[in-house]
Design an enzyme around this catalytic site. Structure first.
Site, mmCIF file in Angstrom:
data_model
loop_
_atom_site.group_PDB
_atom_site.id
_atom_site.type_symbol
_atom_site.label_atom_id
_atom_site.label_comp_id
_atom_site.label_asym_id
_atom_site.label_seq_id
_atom_site.Cartn_x
_atom_site.Cartn_y
_atom_site.Cartn_z
ATOM 1 C CE1 TYR A 175 -4.051 -1.741 0.019
ATOM 2 C CE2 TYR A 175 -3.362 -2.753 2.071
ATOM 3 C CZ TYR A 175 -4.240 -2.680 1.006
ATOM 4 O OH TYR A 175 -5.297 -3.536 0.925
ATOM 5 C CD GLU B 149 11.408 7.257 -12.592
ATOM 6 O OE1 GLU B 149 10.458 7.607 -11.864
ATOM 7 O OE2 GLU B 149 11.503 6.122 -13.090
ATOM 8 C CE LYS C 232 1.946 32.290 -12.809
ATOM 9 N NZ LYS C 232 2.826 33.320 -13.415
ATOM 10 C CB CYS D 229 4.284 -16.366 -4.855
ATOM 11 S SG CYS D 229 5.482 -16.235 -3.501
ATOM 12 C CG LEU D 230 -0.330 -16.664 -0.367
ATOM 13 C CD1 LEU D 230 0.146 -17.601 0.727
ATOM 14 C CD2 LEU D 230 -0.823 -15.353 0.230
ATOM 15 N N GLY D 231 -0.238 -18.000 -4.079
ATOM 16 C CA GLY D 231 -1.324 -18.660 -4.803
ATOM 17 C C GLY D 231 -1.081 -20.139 -5.006
ATOM 18 C CG MET D 232 2.328 -23.692 -5.618
ATOM 19 S SD MET D 232 4.014 -24.000 -6.147
ATOM 20 C CE MET D 232 4.599 -25.059 -4.820
ATOM 21 C CG HIS E 57 6.786 -13.604 -7.927
ATOM 22 N ND1 HIS E 57 5.577 -13.039 -7.555
ATOM 23 C CD2 HIS E 57 7.356 -14.061 -6.783
ATOM 24 C CE1 HIS E 57 5.434 -13.139 -6.243
ATOM 25 N NE2 HIS E 57 6.494 -13.754 -5.750
ATOM 26 C CD GLU F 259 4.327 -11.864 -10.809
ATOM 27 O OE1 GLU F 259 4.392 -11.492 -9.613
ATOM 28 O OE2 GLU F 259 4.237 -13.062 -11.148
#
Length: 535
Positions: free
Chosen positions: A53, A140, A189, A381-384, A507, A509
């Site tokens: 967050y 950057e 401005k 990850c946690l989804g597995m 991961h 992604e």
């Protein structure tokens, strides 16, 4: 070597990272070798211990560096593989400076921001130049002009620009042109004030990128040019795109940004070859098919928390000529009202990574819904780990099965800490991180997706499948289809009789790219289309 520095003013979240990545895309398509890096003024050593967050997702590189999510844009928009050298924070700078002072490296000198801190920052730029071959380095600078913590970085790049000369260094300032709806006018401005602040520091931008939701006419560009001491053609409109962030390079090319940059830096290149990029964007804008995929997570309110997952679904959708409509579902809502209420009508269910037990039971319910209703499931990850827990409870009959992350005394710890992780007390940089090799089992869904027996994927996790339960779980429909080379760690699991039920500990992604979608994402979206009957 040429150096480009991208700064921002007026407000945060202007899209500096996207602008830097898009410029990198255009220069790369001109045949140049481009490297990008991000300097972040915050005092954390890296974003690895920060709440999603607070900072969005943590983007992990091959070498295990936990970095800012903008490095995801850099890798997706260009062909570069970045390293820990490409993300520098104030925390790293001061850690290095103080360590050198403690060891006597400054020979008793009084250690100051100038020159010691600024020299440390400049040395990172030079190190990237030495160790990563490139024609152009784009850096950057995080935050906005005027932030007190960003001043050492701005001073360092001011000095660096002087050292390499104006033909080799370009400053690009990204700013906001505010549209006052009540007056029906665009206001410059804040941009004038932002650039005035930058010039007080000693930096005069050669290009101004004007982030705006409305078109900017030539009169407005001339006004900014006059008040901000930049050439009229160097005032570039960066209007919000309608459909996709992947339109940004094309829009900036229409504004002749890449031509201007090459002229200012005296770079002689061919025009960019953007045909494949344009085709990719067209498939996003005008797809032939449509699927709805639910992402069930705990940080759903913040788009940046799962940024790379959403982009990977875009890549896979474009490859299938399909619009992927992401249905964002808070796992806690499923805990309260049940999976059917939220998941009816979706063609795929994805459970992403995360930490902590909040929303865990909702994710388990979503996984069970996908398994029992033959809806394509993709766990990351946690989804597995969620998939392992759900299967252990509802198929193997171990009702109290859990991860020791959530229940330290569970009688069926199907997910647990490795012995070496049990001794860890420091949180930062102590997980299994970076690129690890996985061996795939022939004849499995995973093998078919990759068309390879060996793959390398990026990891970021602390808990693992407990191999003590392997034989008992594989006695059913459950299959471990990918393992570490020594066979000790489960990397991919799948269900043999399910149309598409694949979950991985890594991961994926982080390796998906436009025009090169990740194999599992590609297979997942394809399975969702088959479920719908579109293919």
């Amino acid at each position: 070597m040429k150096y480009i520095f991208v700064t921002g003013g007026v407000v945060s979240s202007l899209g500096k990272g996207l602008a830097a990545a898009s410029l990198g895309t255009l220069l790369e398509h001109r045949g140049l070798k481009v490297i990008l890096q991000k300097f972040d003024p915050y005092l954390n050593v890296d974003p690895g211990t920060m709440n999603p967050y607070e900072h969005g997702e943590v983007y992990v590189l091959d070498d295990g560096a936990e970095t800012d999510l903008d490095l995801g844009h850099y890798e997706r928009f260009t062909g570069t593989n970045l390293s820990k050298l490409n993300n520098l924070t104030s925390g790293q700078v001061y850690t290095n400076v103080l360590a050198r002072e403690r060891s006597g490296g400054y020979l008793g000198s009084t250690v100051q921001v100038i020159p010691h801190v600024t020299n440390e920052i400049k040395e990172r730029i030079r190190k990237v130049a030495r160790e990563m071959t490139a024609d152009v380095i784009i850096t950057e600078i995080g935050g906005t002009v005027g932030d007190i913590e960003g001043l050492p970085f701005l001073e360092a790049i001011r000095q660096f620009g002087q050292e390499v000369g104006q033909d080799n260094c370009l400053f690009i300032h990204t700013t906001l042109i505010i549209y006052m709806r009540a007056a029906g006018e665009l206001k410059t401005k804040p941009t004038q004030q932002s650039i005035a602040k930058l010039r007080e520091i000693g930096i005069s931008p050669g290009v101004v990128l004007c982030r705006t939701e409305m078109p900017i006419d030539q009169d407005l560009k001339d006004k900014i040019s006059l008040f901000c001491n930049v050439a009229p053609e160097a005032v570039i409109e960066a209007r919000d795109t309608k459909h996709s962030i992947y339109e940004v390079p094309l829009k900036l090319h229409e504004e002749k940004l890449d031509d201007l940059v090459c002229r200012l830096l005296k770079i002689d290149t061919r025009p960019p070859e953007l045909t494949r990029w344009k085709q990719f964007v067209q498939r996003i804008i005008n797809p032939s098919h449509h699927v709805r995929i639910a992402v069930v997570g705990k940080y759903i309110e913040l788009n940046d928390a799962y940024k790379s997952i959403y982009e990977s679904l875009v890549h896979a959708g474009a490859a299938h000529d399909t619009k992927v409509e992401v249905v964002k579902i808070d796992a806690e809502n499923i805990e309260k009202a049940g999976a059917e209420l939220y998941l009816t009508g979706v063609q795929g269910i994805l459970v992403p990574g995360g930490f902590g037990d909040r929303g865990t039971e909702g994710k388990i319910a979503a996984c069970r819904y996908a398994r029992e209703n033959k809806i394509p499931y993709f766990g990351i990850c946690l989804g597995m780990q969620i998939a392992v827990i759900e299967y252990a409870r509802n198929v193997c009959g171990w009702k109290e099965a859990n991860s020791t992350e959530f229940d330290k005394v569970t009688p069926y710890p199907v997910v647990s800490l490795l012995e070496e992780q049990q001794k860890v007390t420091q949180k930062g940089g102590s997980m299994r991180l970076g690129a690890w090799v996985t061996d795939l089992l022939p004849g499995t869904k995973a093998y078919d997706l990759y068309h390879s027996a060996t793959i390398t994927e990026r990891h970021r996790h602390r808990y693992e499948f407990n191999s003590d339960f392997k034989e008992r779980m594989e006695a059913h429909d459950f299959l471990i289809s990918g393992t570490s080379p020594d066979g000790a760690l489960a990397e991919i699991i799948e269900l043999k009789s399910h149309p598409f039920f694949v979950a991985c500990q890594f991961h994926p992604e982080l390796l998906s790219r436009p025009n090169h979608p990740h194999p599992i994402f590609y297979g997942f979206v394809g399975a969702a289309l088959r479920t719908q009957g579109a293919h």
